[in-house]
Design an enzyme around this catalytic site. Sequence first.
Site, PDB file in Angstrom:
ATOM      1  N   LYS B 177       0.843  -1.199   0.000  1.00 48.95           N
ATOM      2  CA  LYS B 177       0.000   0.000   0.000  1.00 48.95           C
ATOM      3  C   LYS B 177       0.876   1.247   0.000  1.00 48.95           C
ATOM      4  O   LYS B 177       0.739   2.124   0.856  1.00 48.95           O
ATOM      5  CB  LYS B 177      -0.943  -0.017   1.197  1.00 48.95           C
ATOM      6  CG  LYS B 177      -1.843  -1.245   1.278  1.00 48.95           C
ATOM      7  CD  LYS B 177      -2.936  -1.237   0.239  1.00 48.95           C
ATOM      8  CE  LYS B 177      -2.751  -2.296  -0.803  1.00 48.95           C
ATOM      9  NZ  LYS B 177      -3.754  -2.228  -1.868  1.00 48.95           N
ATOM     10  N   ASP B 240      -7.880  -0.041  -4.899  1.00 48.53           N
ATOM     11  CA  ASP B 240      -6.644   0.556  -5.397  1.00 48.53           C
ATOM     12  C   ASP B 240      -6.943   1.589  -6.487  1.00 48.53           C
ATOM     13  O   ASP B 240      -6.429   2.706  -6.470  1.00 48.53           O
ATOM     14  CB  ASP B 240      -5.759  -0.564  -5.967  1.00 48.53           C
ATOM     15  CG  ASP B 240      -4.407  -0.078  -6.429  1.00 48.53           C
ATOM     16  OD1 ASP B 240      -3.678   0.473  -5.595  1.00 48.53           O
ATOM     17  OD2 ASP B 240      -4.089  -0.240  -7.625  1.00 48.53           O
ATOM     18  N   GLU B 244      -6.560   5.751  -5.892  1.00 49.51           N
ATOM     19  CA  GLU B 244      -5.610   6.640  -6.568  1.00 49.51           C
ATOM     20  C   GLU B 244      -6.349   7.748  -7.331  1.00 49.51           C
ATOM     21  O   GLU B 244      -5.815   8.833  -7.536  1.00 49.51           O
ATOM     22  CB  GLU B 244      -4.654   5.856  -7.480  1.00 49.51           C
ATOM     23  CG  GLU B 244      -5.288   5.263  -8.716  1.00 49.51           C
ATOM     24  CD  GLU B 244      -4.441   4.144  -9.344  1.00 49.51           C
ATOM     25  OE1 GLU B 244      -3.472   3.672  -8.733  1.00 49.51           O
ATOM     26  OE2 GLU B 244      -4.795   3.739 -10.481  1.00 49.51           O
TER      27      GLU B 244
END
Lengths: 501, 501
Positions: B177, B240, B244
């Site tokens: 991470k 994920d 982002e």
Amino acid sequence: MAETHTPRTHTTHSFTSAVFPLETMEVPGGTETILRGGRHLFPLLPRALEGVRRVAVLGWGPQGRAQARNLRDSLTGTGIEVVVGLRPGSASAADARAHGFTEENGTLGDWLAVAATADLVLALIADAALATHHRALFAALRPGATLGLSHGFLLGHLTATGGDFPPGHPVVAVCPKGMGDSVRRLYEQGAHINGAGINASFAVHADPDGRATDRSLAWSVALGSPCTFRTTLENEYRSDTVGERGILLGAVHGLVEALYRHFLLGGDDPVTAYERSCANVTGPIARTISRDGLRAVRDGLGPAGREAFDRAYRAAHGPARDLIAEIYDEVADGNELRGVVLAERRLAERPLPPIGGSPMWAVGDRARAGRGAGEPPVDPLTAGVFVATMTAQVDEFAERGHPWSEIVNESVIEAVDSLLPSMHARDVAYMVDNCSRTARLGARRWGPRFQAACEQLVLPALGRGDAPGPDDPAAAFARHPVHEALAAAARLRPSVDIAVS
Amino acid sequence: MAETHTPRTHTTHSFTSAVFPLETMEVPGGTETILRGGRHLFPLLPRALEGVRRVAVLGWGPQGRAQARNLRDSLTGTGIEVVVGLRPGSASAADARAHGFTEENGTLGDWLAVAATADLVLALIADAALATHHRALFAALRPGATLGLSHGFLLGHLTATGGDFPPGHPVVAVCPKGMGDSVRRLYEQGAHINGAGINASFAVHADPDGRATDRSLAWSVALGSPCTFRTTLENEYRSDTVGERGILLGAVHGLVEALYRHFLLGGDDPVTAYERSCANVTGPIARTISRDGLRAVRDGLGPAGREAFDRAYRAAHGPARDLIAEIYDEVADGNELRGVVLAERRLAERPLPPIGGSPMWAVGDRARAGRGAGEPPVDPLTAGVFVATMTAQVDEFAERGHPWSEIVNESVIEAVDSLLPSMHARDVAYMVDNCSRTARLGARRWGPRFQAACEQLVLPALGRGDAPGPDDPAAAFARHPVHEALAAAARLRPSVDIAVS
């Protein structure tokens, strides 16, 4: 940016009619057949609509409201009846009745019941409703009835969901290149100036009886379209959906947000910053393009202004083209439509908050209140950025093979003759908050991208004073084929400014 | 906004290991099994990796570069060899050689040749390359070899294109991470502070030999992960990719663009405006959250500051939540990935121009140059907007059923321990311009939406001073379950600040 010199559109878009006198328009790289409209053609409507005794207009949004009234007025005395169909409990029923469509005189009813009695069924309900209810509509059609659309959304939806139009029915589209309000207002002006109106494209998607073209042309003439040109439902869907995300709505919003702050940060007071950015686009720039074309915006500037215009154009064209290409890909791939469907689901729980409440638009109210008869001069920076973005959309559409009539209507004419004048009277955010759901979602999604591109790429490049490259788009602008296409389109309509209340 | 009170995540995320001592972590509404890492576990690696004699690391991007080195160091003396595979003509070969992976010592070679000799094949090449070349990779695997991934992109791609992983092979993921650079740097710091490192999730997607869990845990321990928690490849991909685009990169960029201009327009000089916006988030706000949690940001303010924080939080939470929900829908539906594939095609002709050249980032350089040992105070407006956006992402992930370990890592820990410190040393635009293509495209797409929401909705609401509604998110913040989840995660790692050069 070499592609600005070599647009790929060069197909001949021709068609024939058994009823209407057609014309051939010279466009860059070829010709296109068009029908010039006007009230002198109204006597031809019964023949073109042979077999049509009832026209159902489904929905009373801006398009339904305008088209039902125009069609009724144009078909008066022909024996062809125009009826309005609304979904049960529609909030629009009172307004339809106020405009003479009533249950009592048999011209207002349930949308499916009305559809079942008509020979030409114009589905002008909202995209989301069409997505949900099109199967019920298809089932309600009487045998051989023609299904009419005013944009290609349903084709996009059917393609994305694996559906299809009902077999055996003609499927056509007549797509006015302007808001419903403009379609009605210019039609009324057309009573005095023959041929005033909003241009329209038409598409014949299915033609089992061989009469779909004349039926479409009649619909368009009856709407008051000064010029009707041919496209496909797919091209219509793409250019319409990209256009509203681009220069028609999303881009213009994003650019004026960026330019307004830019002028404020440069020291202008808020009203001046508003006049140089938003009001400049919606006022003098739009009016100049509408009257004299794109090149006239630059030509009207002094030497220093032209240089500033060129710098802004040079900086803005590439980033704008990149964004339009991205939007086009997303629309053509179906992503954009899937996003709208996903948004509809979310919005049921979380409504979209309006964006018209930010301080910029309060400044707009002050600017409008203080506006005299005179018009502020064209700001060269704003003009260069705006015209470059408009031309970038033209370039992308040309590269993707759209007919020139469609290109100039979806990128220039609809903007300067319909949307921007309305934005000048209210403001851009108001228009974003009050357009169709698909357009509103699209403008909210892409407008900020144009703002960011302007702030993060265009204005910094201007600040650095980058020298022109070998493929300088500002140099290409003077000989851009769009000028020829726009001049050809302009010759086909009377010069009339839309009256905005 | 009632959903902030009732996150739906309450599943127990448990697993077992034949090799490693696991722990149970209390999280809001349940427990999760985790593995606490550290160098004291290195002696267990050979048993967990039984049958693995060669580990192939394919690719020398930030993750490949970090993971190959960490794995080699951790596996020294075990007899398990770490080899690097690169595509022919890779520009990274020189750097790999400089770090001791050479053709001469047999630890550098063609990626498919190397893959064919390894028992554990870690595919850390770029997403676009993986999308294009995964079939060649699948064909090269030796029978029974384990395929390892470091994020879920390939699953998303295979799902979108109707493909699948090769049958008979274990398929696992270990997903640090944090950026590759942090994975290496904290590993080096871990030599002195046992357990320093970047947390990782793991997923077992296919487990034909029943040993995939221990193999994954060994990979994670060898990378130096202080805490390894379980997820699925699908949840990993979603969190994920959304993360982002949200608070990790896209949102932070958009918000600081909006806040920087807001402070400038309020009269601040550029350096002050930068310190109150961008440097405030990447500096004191990130550090406070990293050391003492989200609530500490508000608690550290005086009474007037807390009130300003609450107002900003209240105004920002709803618009941020709407955007995160939109991003989540687009990612889960596959639209976002299809957009990346379309972009890759366009970018071959038109490269993405960097955004680091705007004046804001030059101001950032000046701010950094003038930065003393002291730190500017937390700005309550910036803090309220930022913390509300971070919490909105937490809320959305909780509602979508992600494990709390994943939620706090993808929304909080990765931001404050890895990305924001790096942004503080360089700037946000630099990070956007230099991250993975998928992340870069996503941040470019969604960052402007957060900027626009801030400018068009959040700041205007603050200006109007809207009163709190019945479901005031600012009131819910004090008792938000994220605080408990974050405290549980914090107890599992040594307190170490990442060293940023």
